[in-house]
Enzyme design. Sequence first.
Site, PDB file in Angstrom:
ATOM      1  N   GLU A 249       0.643  -0.994   0.291  1.00  0.00           N
ATOM      2  CA  GLU A 249      -0.153  -0.138  -0.258  1.00  0.00           C
ATOM      3  C   GLU A 249       0.706   1.399   0.191  1.00  0.00           C
ATOM      4  OE1 GLU A 249      -3.259  -0.243  -0.117  1.00  0.00           O
ATOM      5  OE2 GLU A 249      -3.551  -2.222  -0.072  1.00  0.00           O
ATOM      6  N   CYS A 283      -2.241   9.409   1.888  1.00  0.00           N
ATOM      7  CA  CYS A 283      -1.802   8.339   0.887  1.00  0.00           C
ATOM      8  C   CYS A 283      -2.526   8.348  -0.131  1.00  0.00           C
ATOM      9  CB  CYS A 283      -1.967   7.007   1.036  1.00  0.00           C
ATOM     10  SG  CYS A 283      -3.662   5.806   1.828  1.00  0.00           S
TER      11      CYS A 283
HETATM   12  P1  NAP Z   1       8.290   4.915   4.986  1.00  0.00           P
HETATM   13  O1  NAP Z   1       9.555   5.108   4.917  1.00  0.00           O
HETATM   14  O2  NAP Z   1       7.874   3.928   3.514  1.00  0.00           O
HETATM   15  O3  NAP Z   1       8.346   4.245   5.973  1.00  0.00           O
HETATM   16  C1  NAP Z   1       7.019   2.771   6.499  1.00  0.00           C
HETATM   17  C2  NAP Z   1       7.324   1.870   7.440  1.00  0.00           C
HETATM   18  O4  NAP Z   1       8.843   0.911   6.621  1.00  0.00           O
HETATM   19  C3  NAP Z   1       8.496   2.269   8.458  1.00  0.00           C
HETATM   20  O5  NAP Z   1       7.906   1.319   9.579  1.00  0.00           O
HETATM   21  C4  NAP Z   1       9.547   2.574   8.357  1.00  0.00           C
HETATM   22  O6  NAP Z   1      10.484   2.616   9.954  1.00  0.00           O
HETATM   23  C5  NAP Z   1       9.806   1.057   7.546  1.00  0.00           C
HETATM   24  N1  NAP Z   1      11.291   1.133   6.708  1.00  0.00           N
HETATM   25  C6  NAP Z   1      11.709   1.975   6.973  1.00  0.00           C
HETATM   26  N2  NAP Z   1      12.906   1.083   6.028  1.00  0.00           N
HETATM   27  C7  NAP Z   1      13.140   0.536   5.811  1.00  0.00           C
HETATM   28  C8  NAP Z   1      13.461  -0.563   4.835  1.00  0.00           C
HETATM   29  N3  NAP Z   1      14.792  -0.803   4.169  1.00  0.00           N
HETATM   30  N4  NAP Z   1      12.754  -2.295   4.947  1.00  0.00           N
HETATM   31  C9  NAP Z   1      11.581  -2.080   5.719  1.00  0.00           C
HETATM   32  N5  NAP Z   1      11.354  -0.969   6.090  1.00  0.00           N
HETATM   33  C10 NAP Z   1      11.216   0.605   6.240  1.00  0.00           C
HETATM   34  O7  NAP Z   1       6.812   5.712   4.734  1.00  0.00           O
HETATM   35  P2  NAP Z   1       6.581   6.865   5.716  1.00  0.00           P
HETATM   36  O8  NAP Z   1       7.023   8.168   5.673  1.00  0.00           O
HETATM   37  O9  NAP Z   1       6.604   6.358   7.164  1.00  0.00           O
HETATM   38  O10 NAP Z   1       4.719   7.163   5.555  1.00  0.00           O
HETATM   39  C11 NAP Z   1       4.300   7.710   4.544  1.00  0.00           C
HETATM   40  C12 NAP Z   1       4.126   7.264   3.372  1.00  0.00           C
HETATM   41  O11 NAP Z   1       3.468   6.003   3.144  1.00  0.00           O
HETATM   42  C13 NAP Z   1       3.356   7.033   1.882  1.00  0.00           C
HETATM   43  O12 NAP Z   1       4.462   7.503   0.722  1.00  0.00           O
HETATM   44  C14 NAP Z   1       2.305   7.772   1.965  1.00  0.00           C
HETATM   45  O13 NAP Z   1       1.370   7.618   0.804  1.00  0.00           O
HETATM   46  C15 NAP Z   1       2.456   5.752   2.000  1.00  0.00           C
HETATM   47  N6  NAP Z   1       0.680   5.188   2.897  1.00  0.00           N
HETATM   48  C16 NAP Z   1       0.037   4.989   1.783  1.00  0.00           C
HETATM   49  C17 NAP Z   1      -1.320   4.441   2.584  1.00  0.00           C
HETATM   50  C18 NAP Z   1      -1.945   3.182   1.542  1.00  0.00           C
HETATM   51  O14 NAP Z   1      -2.932   2.713   2.421  1.00  0.00           O
HETATM   52  N7  NAP Z   1      -1.812   3.063   0.211  1.00  0.00           N
HETATM   53  C19 NAP Z   1      -1.200   4.217   3.663  1.00  0.00           C
HETATM   54  C20 NAP Z   1      -0.494   5.260   4.236  1.00  0.00           C
HETATM   55  C21 NAP Z   1       0.742   5.857   3.931  1.00  0.00           C
HETATM   56  P3  NAP Z   1      11.167   3.495  10.184  1.00  0.00           P
HETATM   57  O15 NAP Z   1      10.129   4.399  10.527  1.00  0.00           O
HETATM   58  O16 NAP Z   1      11.673   2.871  11.673  1.00  0.00           O
HETATM   59  O17 NAP Z   1      12.302   4.441   8.738  1.00  0.00           O
END
Ligand code: NAP
Length: 476
Positions: A249, A283
Amino acid sequence: MMKEQAMLIAGKWKHKEQVIQVDDPGTGEVIGSVPNGSSEDMEEALESALEGKNIASSMSIRDRMNILTKAAELVDDNHEEISQLISSEGIKTITEARSEATRAAETLRLCAEEARRLTGETINFDQMPGNTDRHGYTYRFPLGIIGAITPFNDPFNLVVHKIGPAIAGGNAVILKPATQTPLSALWLTEKLLEAGLPERVMSVVTGSGGEVTPPLVESSEVRMITFTGGLPTGERIAKTAGLKKLSMELGSNSPFLVFNDANIDKAAEAAVAGSYGAGGQNCLSVQRIFVQKEVEETFTQKFLEKTEQLITGDKKSEETDIGPVISENVAKNIIADIRNAEEKGAEILCGGTRDHCFVQPTLLRNVPKRHSLYQEEIFGPVALLHTFSSYEEAIDLANEVNFGLQAGVFTNHLQTAHQTIADLHVGGVMINDSSDFRIDAMPFGGVKGSGIGREGPHTALMDMTEPRVACFKMDG
Ligand code: NAP
């Protein structure tokens, strides 16, 4: 109040000497800490889940329903407490946080109801010659161990969207919540245990995603990774996950189309709410607004009037409409991108400034199409405005990016509405509404860089279970 939270591994709450502080991005105040988990902690959680998956699969449907329903009641009973926590650790105003808590309780109940409906189907073996003596059907069985990785922006309900179906399906689950917002997820874990979830069925490992998650993502014992977050992280996970199911997602830069025949007042209202709700950190947020030339002036005037009424600031005030972005660095980067777009010819119609983490709601006209603000996801209170002359041009503009989560379309022409559903490359088209609309029961997800699969209790439960065919040869 500062809270030193532990993580849950192998049925035990575990503290560590090294902790990660959790800050309120609005005030900078430290509101808690969580253990700085390591890959060894994740290995321990995986070891425990090997036992946990057997415990989970032996829970009756009734037990699973009872746990989920009881957890929903606990959310309702402690609604204000969890709302305050969601708001403190993240970007949501207290009003938005209350709405998230209400939705999460509903999502838990939906998962319980879906567990009740977890059935297979009969198979007509006699459709093939020589099989008249065969009868059979499918049961659905749990996948086993599920890895869940969640983002900061909906720190509670998006966790429920993963843990709820996993429990409903009889799986063990290991959660890695976002480092910026881990407290709501740990609060939920406490409530699930209080509701009767056997300890080893769930672990929560806190710590930096890049450090903690590799053993989870790469393990052949884990049968599915359900991830919500940004495209770059999703791509990284997909590269190393190996042979397992992936639910991705991811983000978007959603289009919002306004045709001549639309109710322009309602369109402007929906566009403002969709662009700036949760400070644009959804998102589904409206990012690229395309308005048919003849109605641009009216639309823009109404949009700006409505934006002017928005209050940005103190998350805990009932009056506030827009809270902070997640960090000051993010705010700085957004403003730098706006300046850069301005230098390249974009016009700032409102906003374009910040105070610490608070970015003023911004509308930019004619950002060049190759600019990152147009092509990528902004994830802040910034919307772009462009015009179109024909239906075909509107569809081309909407589709010409690498994302496709949802689209909003304003038109009162039935044929146009239906045609956009066929022509827009997205996971959902919201007619006479903003792209930023979702109920928790619906299938939710995107195409292209917006992801793989659909979330929502029913679809997620199907993904988190698999059919097993039973075939009886009757003349045996
Ligand atoms: P993110 O930076 O991608 O982080 C998401 C999760 O992934 C966090 O728990 C993060 O941990 C973890 N993570 C980071 N690096 C990783 C790696 N190398 N391997 C595995 N996991 C890793 O996203 P965010 O900034 O928290 O959230 C915003 C994004 O989420 C936006 O792009 C938004 O559009 C998207 N989103 C999508 C939906 C949907 O349903 N389509 C809903 C909500 C949000 P850490 O926090 O420790 O870095």
